[in-house]
Design a protein around this motif. Structure first.
Motif, short mmCIF file in Angstrom:
data_model
loop_
_atom_site.label_atom_id
_atom_site.label_comp_id
_atom_site.label_asym_id
_atom_site.label_seq_id
_atom_site.Cartn_x
_atom_site.Cartn_y
_atom_site.Cartn_z
N HIS A 188 0.83 -1.21 0.00
CA HIS A 188 0.00 0.00 0.00
C HIS A 188 0.87 1.26 0.00
N LEU A 189 1.87 1.29 0.85
CA LEU A 189 2.66 2.51 1.00
C LEU A 189 3.55 2.78 -0.21
N GLU A 194 3.36 10.10 -3.41
CA GLU A 194 4.56 10.83 -2.99
C GLU A 194 5.84 10.21 -3.54
N TRP A 195 5.80 8.90 -3.85
CA TRP A 195 7.01 8.24 -4.34
C TRP A 195 7.10 8.28 -5.87
N LEU A 196 6.06 8.76 -6.53
CA LEU A 196 6.06 8.76 -7.99
C LEU A 196 6.74 10.01 -8.52
N THR A 197 8.04 10.13 -8.20
CA THR A 197 8.81 11.29 -8.63
C THR A 197 9.64 10.90 -9.85
N ALA A 198 10.44 11.83 -10.32
CA ALA A 198 11.30 11.56 -11.47
C ALA A 198 12.21 10.38 -11.16
N TYR A 199 12.51 9.59 -12.18
CA TYR A 199 13.32 8.38 -12.00
C TYR A 199 14.68 8.70 -11.40
N GLY A 216 11.56 13.80 -1.11
CA GLY A 216 10.95 12.61 -0.53
C GLY A 216 11.73 11.35 -0.87
N THR A 217 12.06 11.20 -2.15
CA THR A 217 12.84 10.04 -2.59
C THR A 217 14.21 10.02 -1.94
N LEU A 218 14.86 11.17 -1.90
CA LEU A 218 16.21 11.24 -1.34
C LEU A 218 16.21 10.95 0.16
N GLN A 219 15.22 11.46 0.88
CA GLN A 219 15.17 11.18 2.30
C GLN A 219 14.95 9.69 2.54
N LEU A 235 12.74 0.90 -1.27
CA LEU A 235 11.64 1.52 -0.53
C LEU A 235 10.84 0.46 0.22
N ALA A 236 10.52 -0.65 -0.47
CA ALA A 236 9.77 -1.73 0.19
C ALA A 236 10.56 -2.30 1.35
N PHE A 237 11.86 -2.48 1.16
CA PHE A 237 12.74 -2.97 2.23
C PHE A 237 12.68 -2.04 3.44
#
Length: 447
Positions: A87-88, A93-98, A108-111, A333-335
């Motif tokens: 789900h998370l 929020e995670w659908l940012t540039a590759y 968000g991705t970097l943090q 991210l899943a990890f």
């Protein structure tokens, strides 16, 4: 990117614009010995609906084993992944540039990557970790190349307990180069890698728990390697084991690599997975892949950026420390989400449960006439010896809905000494009924 076909005139114009005399000029950096050495045996093109029908037919042949006893491990393990994880990771929020090169739009991705690195470094007992690699096998090969750069030596010794596919990946990476020594398989934990360390050794590579399930004395091997100026690379394929075993970094490892699939990532028929890598801080300049760092912006607010990554990683590949300049972001991210949900106490409980299930499995197998359990030590995986070739027996049990494990001959073909060996794993999903069904089926096949 869409496929845009070009005419001969289009290609000629593009080549002229960059000053190339022909297509072959674009591959000048590739050794001629490897160009044109094979022709892919691919079928003629098919319409989309025909390809879809073909792929559906292939998919129907797969057997996930979710509805029956499942003891397959050997580097990929069936664990429970909470629905919360799936789900998370799908939140917008995670659908940012590759590629998060622009930190101002990728915080968000970097943090998340920074937190992931912190988790991995803590789990492995190391100073610093990168933002993940492709998988455990390529991380192992990258660690070998890193050790050679750090020590400026070429000799690398691979333990006989290293996963055969990890070994083969290292061999592929170092194809044509001298200095790689692969020790014979050690299904009973035999063989002493210490005898192979000398002053020319860059690193020794061990796995614990190893491919056959044995635990290795990391401290003793670290001392032996360091005495000769070599590095110790420790490989972990079952990352859950670190919830119970001492972290390799605390035992003297210099570089630790692992497969992180067991936490947050389902089996998914072999991938994608997530490679983990951590090392001593003094080696960080030689660490491949991405590294996310914490900083402050112009207003003094906490922020995150990719750091210590040279331009060579991306555009001058022949001078790069690695040809991996990305990371397995979604799997990482899943990890990170799953490990956060578990926490330190939860991971420890999960590891103890895995070990308890493995003890029950070992006891049941040892009671089957004709079955010999080879392990004196193990976490959740072990090797048994059968009085007959293992591969046909494993197939026979699979036909009955029991996935017994991995016959070693599948990964080490052409070696008579491993014909009767099977590697089995138990996890928190292994029930008493599963174990009883396997023991009864083995007893019937060996009667």
């Amino acid at each position: 990117m869409r496929y845009l076909p070009h005419s001969a005139a289009d290609r000629a114009d593009m080549l002229a614009a960059i000053g190339a005399g022909g297509i072959d000029d674009l591959f000048a950096a590739v050794p001629k010995s490897v160009l044109g050495t094979f022709a892919p045996d691919l079928p003629d093109h098919q319409p989309e609906f025909a390809v879809e029908a073909h792929m559906r037919a292939l998919a129907k042949k797969n057997h996930a084993g979710a509805d029956g006893p499942f003891f397959v491990g050997a580097g990929a393990y069936r664990h429970h992944v909470p629905a919360t994880v799936d789900h998370l990771i799908q939140r917008s929020e995670w659908l940012t540039a590759y590629t998060p090169y622009q930190p101002e739009i990728s915080q968000g991705t970097l943090q998340m990557l920074f937190e992931f690195q912190t988790q991995v470094a803590h789990l492995m007992g190391m100073d610093i970790a990168n933002a993940s690699m492709y998988d455990g096998s390529t991380a192992t090969a990258e660690a070998v190349l890193m050790a050679r750069r750090v020590t400026k030596k070429n000799k690398v010794v691979l333990s006989g307990g290293l996963h055969p596919q990890y070994r083969d990946t290292v061999v592929t990476y170092l194809s044509g180069e001298e200095g790689l020594e692969c020790l014979p398989a050690s299904p009973e934990g035999q063989g002493d890698i210490v005898d192979h360390i000398d002053d020319d050794t860059a690193a020794i590579v061990i796995q614990t728990p190893d491919f056959y399930g044995h635990l290795r004395n990391v401290s003793a091997l670290a001392d032996a390697a360091h005495e000769k100026g070599a590095l110790l690379i420790v490989v972990v394929t079952e990352i859950v084991s670190l919830g119970l075993l001492e972290a390799p970094g605390a035992l003297g490892a210099d570089i630790v690599v692992a497969e992180g699939q067991s936490i947050g990532n389902p089996l998914t028929f072999g991938g994608p997975y997530v490679g983990l890598m951590a090392c001593r801080e003094k080696f960080v300049r030689q660490m491949p892949g991405r590294l996310c760092g914490e900083t402050v912006d112009a207003d003094g607010k906490r922020g995150f950026v990719l750091t210590l990554s040279t331009r060579e990683q991306h555009i001058r590949r022949e001078k790069a420390t690695s040809n991996i300049c990305t990371n397995s972001g979604l799997c990482a991210l899943a990890f990170s989400i799953h490990l956060s949900l578990l926490g330190e106490v939860g991971l420890s409980r999960l590891a103890r449960l895995n070990h308890a299930r493995a003890i029950a499995l070992a006891d049941a197998l040892a009671a089957v006439p004709g079955v010999e359990v080879l392990n004196k030590t193990f976490f959740n995986e072990m090797t048994i010896r059968l009085p007959k070739p293992a591969a046909p027996l494993v197939e026979a049990l699979a036909a009955k809905g029991i996935l017994c494990g991995v016959p070693v001959s599948r990964l080490e073909p052409g070696r008579p000494e491993v014909e009767g060996l099977v590697v089995l794993a138990a996890t928190e999903l292994t029930t008493d009924e599963d174990i009883a069904a396997l023991a009864a089926a083995l007893k019937g096949e060996l009667a």
